[in-house]
Write an enzyme that holds these catalytic residues in place. Structure first.
Site, PDB file in Angstrom:
ATOM      1  N   SER A   1       0.909 -14.454   7.007  1.00 25.37           N
ATOM      2  CA  SER A   1       2.187 -15.140   6.320  1.00 25.37           C
ATOM      3  C   SER A   1       2.036 -16.484   5.983  1.00 25.37           C
ATOM      4  O   SER A   1       1.271 -16.882   5.076  1.00 25.37           O
ATOM      5  CB  SER A   1       3.483 -14.837   7.215  1.00 25.37           C
ATOM      6  OG  SER A   1       4.688 -15.196   6.854  1.00 25.37           O
TER       7      SER A   1
ATOM      8  N   GLU B   1       5.907  -4.018   3.517  1.00 27.77           N
ATOM      9  CA  GLU B   1       6.244  -5.438   2.893  1.00 27.77           C
ATOM     10  C   GLU B   1       6.754  -5.527   1.673  1.00 27.77           C
ATOM     11  O   GLU B   1       7.274  -6.616   1.198  1.00 27.77           O
ATOM     12  CB  GLU B   1       4.904  -6.151   3.027  1.00 27.77           C
ATOM     13  CG  GLU B   1       4.391  -6.369   4.466  1.00 27.77           C
ATOM     14  CD  GLU B   1       3.836  -7.485   5.054  1.00 27.77           C
ATOM     15  OE1 GLU B   1       3.931  -8.690   4.939  1.00 27.77           O
ATOM     16  OE2 GLU B   1       2.371  -7.329   4.978  1.00 27.77           O
TER      17      GLU B   1
ATOM     18  N   HIS C   1       6.148  -6.568   8.017  1.00 30.60           N
ATOM     19  CA  HIS C   1       5.722  -8.042   7.887  1.00 30.60           C
ATOM     20  C   HIS C   1       5.246  -8.391   9.255  1.00 30.60           C
ATOM     21  O   HIS C   1       4.278  -9.101   9.327  1.00 30.60           O
ATOM     22  CB  HIS C   1       6.606  -8.820   7.224  1.00 30.60           C
ATOM     23  CG  HIS C   1       6.022 -10.367   7.066  1.00 30.60           C
ATOM     24  ND1 HIS C   1       5.100 -10.585   5.984  1.00 30.60           N
ATOM     25  CD2 HIS C   1       6.458 -11.589   7.479  1.00 30.60           C
ATOM     26  CE1 HIS C   1       4.839 -11.873   6.236  1.00 30.60           C
ATOM     27  NE2 HIS C   1       5.627 -12.432   6.816  1.00 30.60           N
TER      28      HIS C   1
END
Length: 290
Positions: free
Chosen positions: A155, A215, A269
């Site tokens: 991320s 995602e 995610h």
């Protein structure tokens, strides 16, 4: 209650250089995993990874279980260095925003009612800490092979890995950017990538870019949820899967650099983290990657 230690892992802290972190020059918490046995003549390969508070235990278990059976898993032993913060939770959202955010950065409202202003833009200082302070300290504690070093981030951490690649392409031999926040702050990292590519300078190394299937589209359990429309709008803005794949294609233009993209099925995610660690450890220490 007795806290269970992380197997084969030493935890210590290193103070931040004066004047670096806007949160008050607090230390980083380091999770050093040492493999069993004698180091190879050239030293151990090393995997540095971010957000260690959240994943150090998982990383240690993946390596100690799989590397013990090399003919069944293809894994060799290596050193792992997790970089985290002196907090009880999985993340220190304020400090990671500063450390992992490429410059010039911006300011944001507090993450909590009584928290500090959140700033980004400290990635160059964080990279300097890794290169100039942390790496020498690890080399002092354990024999390492400087030619076989990898770095993993997820991320915001994936964004940092890309920034580090463009700033210091010789710092690591292998780079793993999982679910990188390429869209962040106007997708400035894309401009950095274009500049990096346009230089046409040969850059030896391998890059693994990862993203989870869910995602950029709703997972089955998210369909019909109260936040469905908000989540869909977020997917349109972040384009994590498309941006990650496009970054791999862009980096393929760099002579000597070998990028690859992998889509991990069935993961969101956050649920992508264990699968990311497994693939990253294979990428760093796999016998088929020699």
């Amino acid at each position: 209650m007795i806290a269970a230690p992380i197997p084969d892992t030493e935890v210590f802290e290193i103070a931040a250089p004066a004047g670096g972190d806007p949160s008050g020059d607090k230390p980083w918490r380091i999770y050093l995993y040492r493999p069993p046995g004698e180091a190879p003549a050239a030293g151990w390969p090393v995997l540095y990874y971010l957000d260690a508070n959240a994943v150090a235990g998982t990383a240690a278990d993946i390596l100690r279980v799989q590397a013990a059976y090399p003919l069944g898993t293809g894994l060799a032993w290596g050193v792992m260095v997790g970089i985290g913060y002196p907090v009880e939770g999985a993340y220190d959202s304020v400090r990671r925003s500063w450390d992992m955010g490429p410059p010039p950065g911006q300011s944001y409202p507090p993450h909590t009612p009584d928290g500090p202003e959140v700033r980004t833009g400290g990635a160059d200082g964080f990279l300097a800490f890794i290169e100039d302070v942390l790496k020498p300290e690890i080399a002092r504690r354990v024999p390492v092979d400087p030619a076989r070093q990898s770095i993993l981030g997820h991320s915001f951490g994936g964004l940092f890995v890309l920034h580090a690649l463009f700033r210091r392409p010789a710092a690591f031999a292998r780079w793993i950017a999982a679910s990188p926040a390429i869209w962040w702050e106007g997708a400035g990292i894309v401009d950095s990538a274009e500049t990096f590519v346009s230089k046409g300078i040969a850059s030896e190394g391998r890059v693994l870019l990862l993203a989870g299937e869910y995602e950029q589209k709703l997972a089955p359990f998210q369909i019909g949820a109260a936040d469905e429309q908000t989540r869909r709008a977020g997917f349109e803005e972040s384009r994590i899967v498309d941006n990650t794949r496009e970054m791999a294609e862009r980096l393929a233009q760099v002579p000597g650099l070998r990028p690859e993209f992998a889509l991990i099925p069935g993961e969101t995610h956050m649920s992508v983290l264990p699968a990311t660690l497994n693939l990253a450890i294979r990428f760093a220490f796999g016998r088929d990657r020699a």
